[in-house]
Design an enzyme around this catalytic site. Structure first.
Site, PDB file in Angstrom:
ATOM      1  N   HIS A  54      32.633  43.082  44.358  1.00 21.44           N
ATOM      2  CA  HIS A  54      33.695  43.837  45.430  1.00 21.44           C
ATOM      3  C   HIS A  54      34.645  42.500  45.802  1.00 21.44           C
ATOM      4  O   HIS A  54      34.033  41.828  47.127  1.00 21.44           O
ATOM      5  CB  HIS A  54      32.855  44.629  45.835  1.00 21.44           C
ATOM      6  CG  HIS A  54      32.225  45.890  45.598  1.00 21.44           C
ATOM      7  ND1 HIS A  54      32.508  46.656  44.926  1.00 21.44           N
ATOM      8  CD2 HIS A  54      30.931  46.155  45.600  1.00 21.44           C
ATOM      9  CE1 HIS A  54      31.461  47.111  44.378  1.00 21.44           C
ATOM     10  NE2 HIS A  54      30.586  46.736  44.784  1.00 21.44           N
ATOM     11  N   GLN A  57      34.085  41.619  49.716  1.00 17.82           N
ATOM     12  CA  GLN A  57      33.481  41.185  50.495  1.00 17.82           C
ATOM     13  C   GLN A  57      33.064  39.970  50.764  1.00 17.82           C
ATOM     14  O   GLN A  57      32.223  39.322  51.419  1.00 17.82           O
ATOM     15  CB  GLN A  57      32.178  41.729  49.897  1.00 17.82           C
ATOM     16  CG  GLN A  57      32.225  43.846  49.928  1.00 17.82           C
ATOM     17  CD  GLN A  57      31.100  44.538  49.419  1.00 17.82           C
ATOM     18  OE1 GLN A  57      30.273  43.906  49.100  1.00 17.82           O
ATOM     19  NE2 GLN A  57      31.332  45.696  49.177  1.00 17.82           N
ATOM     20  N   HIS A 202      32.709  56.072  42.136  1.00 16.74           N
ATOM     21  CA  HIS A 202      31.731  55.266  42.474  1.00 16.74           C
ATOM     22  C   HIS A 202      30.235  55.743  42.600  1.00 16.74           C
ATOM     23  O   HIS A 202      29.342  54.918  42.749  1.00 16.74           O
ATOM     24  CB  HIS A 202      31.836  55.255  44.167  1.00 16.74           C
ATOM     25  CG  HIS A 202      31.001  54.126  45.412  1.00 16.74           C
ATOM     26  ND1 HIS A 202      30.042  54.484  45.587  1.00 16.74           N
ATOM     27  CD2 HIS A 202      31.530  52.965  45.828  1.00 16.74           C
ATOM     28  CE1 HIS A 202      29.597  54.403  46.328  1.00 16.74           C
ATOM     29  NE2 HIS A 202      30.537  53.190  45.981  1.00 16.74           N
ATOM     30  N   ARG A 205      26.440  60.883  44.840  1.00 17.02           N
ATOM     31  CA  ARG A 205      26.853  61.090  45.674  1.00 17.02           C
ATOM     32  C   ARG A 205      28.437  61.114  46.518  1.00 17.02           C
ATOM     33  O   ARG A 205      28.857  61.843  47.010  1.00 17.02           O
ATOM     34  CB  ARG A 205      26.462  59.967  47.424  1.00 17.02           C
ATOM     35  CG  ARG A 205      26.486  58.593  47.241  1.00 17.02           C
ATOM     36  CD  ARG A 205      25.696  58.240  47.964  1.00 17.02           C
ATOM     37  NE  ARG A 205      25.813  56.307  48.630  1.00 17.02           N
ATOM     38  CZ  ARG A 205      25.435  55.581  47.725  1.00 17.02           C
ATOM     39  NH1 ARG A 205      24.885  55.938  46.779  1.00 17.02           N
ATOM     40  NH2 ARG A 205      26.029  54.572  47.994  1.00 17.02           N
ATOM     41  N   HIS A 227      28.120  53.369  40.180  1.00 23.32           N
ATOM     42  CA  HIS A 227      26.483  52.615  40.544  1.00 23.32           C
ATOM     43  C   HIS A 227      25.524  54.092  40.687  1.00 23.32           C
ATOM     44  O   HIS A 227      25.943  54.881  40.709  1.00 23.32           O
ATOM     45  CB  HIS A 227      26.891  52.668  42.502  1.00 23.32           C
ATOM     46  CG  HIS A 227      27.635  51.488  42.893  1.00 23.32           C
ATOM     47  ND1 HIS A 227      28.925  51.509  44.050  1.00 23.32           N
ATOM     48  CD2 HIS A 227      27.404  50.338  42.650  1.00 23.32           C
ATOM     49  CE1 HIS A 227      29.021  50.445  44.042  1.00 23.32           C
ATOM     50  NE2 HIS A 227      28.902  49.828  43.231  1.00 23.32           N
ATOM     51  N   GLU A 230      20.470  52.449  42.903  1.00 19.69           N
ATOM     52  CA  GLU A 230      20.599  51.585  43.223  1.00 19.69           C
ATOM     53  C   GLU A 230      20.068  51.942  44.900  1.00 19.69           C
ATOM     54  O   GLU A 230      18.356  50.523  44.606  1.00 19.69           O
ATOM     55  CB  GLU A 230      21.821  50.889  44.634  1.00 19.69           C
ATOM     56  CG  GLU A 230      21.071  49.784  44.936  1.00 19.69           C
ATOM     57  CD  GLU A 230      23.444  49.592  44.677  1.00 19.69           C
ATOM     58  OE1 GLU A 230      22.923  48.298  45.639  1.00 19.69           O
ATOM     59  OE2 GLU A 230      24.063  50.461  45.086  1.00 19.69           O
ATOM     60  N   HIS A 264      23.437  48.740  38.177  1.00 14.86           N
ATOM     61  CA  HIS A 264      22.264  48.519  39.719  1.00 14.86           C
ATOM     62  C   HIS A 264      20.505  48.565  38.846  1.00 14.86           C
ATOM     63  O   HIS A 264      19.914  48.652  38.181  1.00 14.86           O
ATOM     64  CB  HIS A 264      22.333  49.030  40.969  1.00 14.86           C
ATOM     65  CG  HIS A 264      23.183  47.701  41.850  1.00 14.86           C
ATOM     66  ND1 HIS A 264      23.287  46.912  42.041  1.00 14.86           N
ATOM     67  CD2 HIS A 264      24.308  48.321  42.371  1.00 14.86           C
ATOM     68  CE1 HIS A 264      24.274  46.512  42.697  1.00 14.86           C
ATOM     69  NE2 HIS A 264      24.940  47.634  42.916  1.00 14.86           N
ATOM     70  N   ASP A 315      28.809  41.082  42.931  1.00 10.45           N
ATOM     71  CA  ASP A 315      28.652  42.021  43.107  1.00 10.45           C
ATOM     72  C   ASP A 315      29.222  42.114  44.406  1.00 10.45           C
ATOM     73  O   ASP A 315      30.539  41.832  44.393  1.00 10.45           O
ATOM     74  CB  ASP A 315      27.208  42.565  43.807  1.00 10.45           C
ATOM     75  CG  ASP A 315      27.053  44.241  44.264  1.00 10.45           C
ATOM     76  OD1 ASP A 315      28.308  44.502  44.929  1.00 10.45           O
ATOM     77  OD2 ASP A 315      26.599  44.957  44.410  1.00 10.45           O
TER      78      ASP A 315
END
Length: 445
Positions: A54, A57, A202, A205, A227, A230, A264, A315
């Site tokens: 990412h 970040q 993503h 969820r 993902h 995780e 992950h 990440d």
């Protein structure tokens, strides 16, 4: 161009005195260096894929290490990340990505898988060009020379249930039709040799079963990253909603193939470890970030024993290092199992086995050519320097690089372009200046 290596990792193993000729970005010949040929590189290995980044970040690396009154966790860190993400304009996002990509190249990565979910304007409205922010990722990769597998991220919900997205997630959201259009626009940007466009739901969820089915039907023959599992809370929420653990749910409802990369996968049951390994999907491991966020420890030995494949990623880019990720991966297993040299399926060098496994898994996950020093392969090469000239063999040089402190990355070539020389990217100074200006401005808001 010709690189004469003191030693090189070839498909058949280590060789000394190797002449690698590069033409039009590809390796044209690999042969023994002639008598008296002077080496201009030390230990040469194939370039590594960073399968999970990412980029934005990177802009707040090290700035979330202050605990508040409440207990700190991944979920509190996420709120800080949202606040930073809401302040970036396209120019700022590109500047930060360029800095991250410079550091990746200097670390020995030659390709990145950009798991990109910062799609819209700060108020959540799409730009006139829905793919404006993706265009900045392509521009950053082009400016730095890093090969790119772009993974636009589908994000539609705030949690299992489905729960509505929060205000902090407003820049990430798309419906299925708009997202498919975004991916098609990214296809048109993939103009450099080796550019790849996949996609990334993503997480379970953030994407429902219907979303996943619609995406896989519309976007066929692509790399798919997600993902999964995780955090313990994610597993508990998935169980409460569906009655299944996340990886079990995914395998029960989707066709998970070697084109998938499960990022992950920290919290797995024994059965999930086996299912994931047997599928041929790649485990996308980011041990430095996983440690920083308190995620947990991947079941590495069991996964490898079952025939699993893995690659490494940076990440959150809190620290960008190839050797550091591999070291953290092995050390996490040692701490968990209270043993040494854990991730070694066969007797021999731990560094070499970690490196070659991550090479293969990363290339598979990102749709990259086989990472080898062989005729016809892209000239994606990394030269390591031993300042003490100890004369260690190739495998031991990798051990010293990953677990010691002497060996450093000296030179990096991507498709024959000599991007890193004497440890520094050729555009570092200008990119670092822009990066500093952007982050100072964001922090001042």
């Amino acid at each position: 161009m010709q690189i004469i290596a003191q030693q090189a990792l070839l498909p058949e193993g280590w060789a000394e005195g190797v002449a690698i000729t590069v033409q039009d970005g590809l390796i044209a010949s690999v042969a023994p260096a002639g008598p008296g040929a002077a080496a201009n590189a030390g230990t040469v290995v194939p370039g590594m894929a960073n399968l999970h980044s990412h980029a934005f970040q990177r802009g707040f690396a090290g700035l979330t290490e202050q605990r508040g009154a409440a207990r700190d966790s991944f979920w509190t860190w996420r709120e800080m990340m949202y606040r930073f993400a809401l302040q970036l304009d396209p120019d700022g996002a590109q500047a930060i990505a360029e800095m991250a990509y410079v550091e990746m190249l200097e670390a020995g990565f030659t390709r990145v898988g950009e798991f990109h979910y910062l799609h819209h304007a700060p108020d959540g409205r799409p730009f006139d060009d829905r793919a404006e922010m993706s265009a900045r990722i392509f521009a950053a990769a082009d400016a730095t020379g890093l090969s790119l597998t772009h993974l636009p991220v589908f994000y539609a919900r705030g949690g299992f249930g489905p729960q509505p997205a929060t205000e902090g997630q407003r820049r990430f959201l798309n419906g299925v039709d708009g997202f498919v259009d975004l991916v098609r626009r990214c296809d048109a940007m993939a103009t450099r040799p080796g550019d790849v466009v996949g996609y990334a739901p993503h997480s379970l969820r953030a994407a429902s079963k219907g979303d996943l089915m619609a995406l896989t039907a519309a976007l066929t023959d692509r790399k798919v990253h997600i993902h999964i599992a995780e955090q313990v809370k994610e597993v508990e929420d998935c169980l409460a909603f569906s009655g299944s653990r996340p990886v079990d749910w995914l395998f029960d409802h989707m066709e998970v193939t070697p084109d998938w990369c499960l990022i992950h996968a920290t919290h797995l049951s024994e059965d999930e470890v086996t299912r994931m390994a047997k599928s041929g999907a790649v485990a996308g491991l980011c041990p430095v970030t996983e440690a920083n966020l308190g995620d947990g420890i991947f079941a590495g030995r069991d996964f490898l024993s079952a025939g699993g494949r893995f690659g490494i990623g940076t990440d959150s880019n809190v620290q960008i290092g190839l050797a550091g990720e591999l070291q953290a991966l092995e050390y996490s297993q040692r701490l968990s199992l209270r043993e040494r040299n854990v991730l070694t399926p066969v007797p021999g060098s731990t560094g070499e086995q970690l490196f070659t496994a991550a090479l293969a898994g990363g290339a598979q996950a990102l749709g990259a050519p086989e990472p080898v020093i062989a005729v016809g392969a892209p000239a994606d090469l990394v030269a390591l320097e031993d300042p003490f000239d100890l004369g260690t063999g190739g495998a031991q040089t990798l051990d010293r690089w990953i677990f010691g402190r002497d060996i450093r990355v000296r030179d990096v070539w991507v498709r024959g372009a000599h991007l890193v020389q004497d440890g520094r990217h050729r555009a570092r100074d200008a990119i670092a200046q822009r990066y500093g200006q952007v982050v100072r401005a964001v922090l001042a808001q």
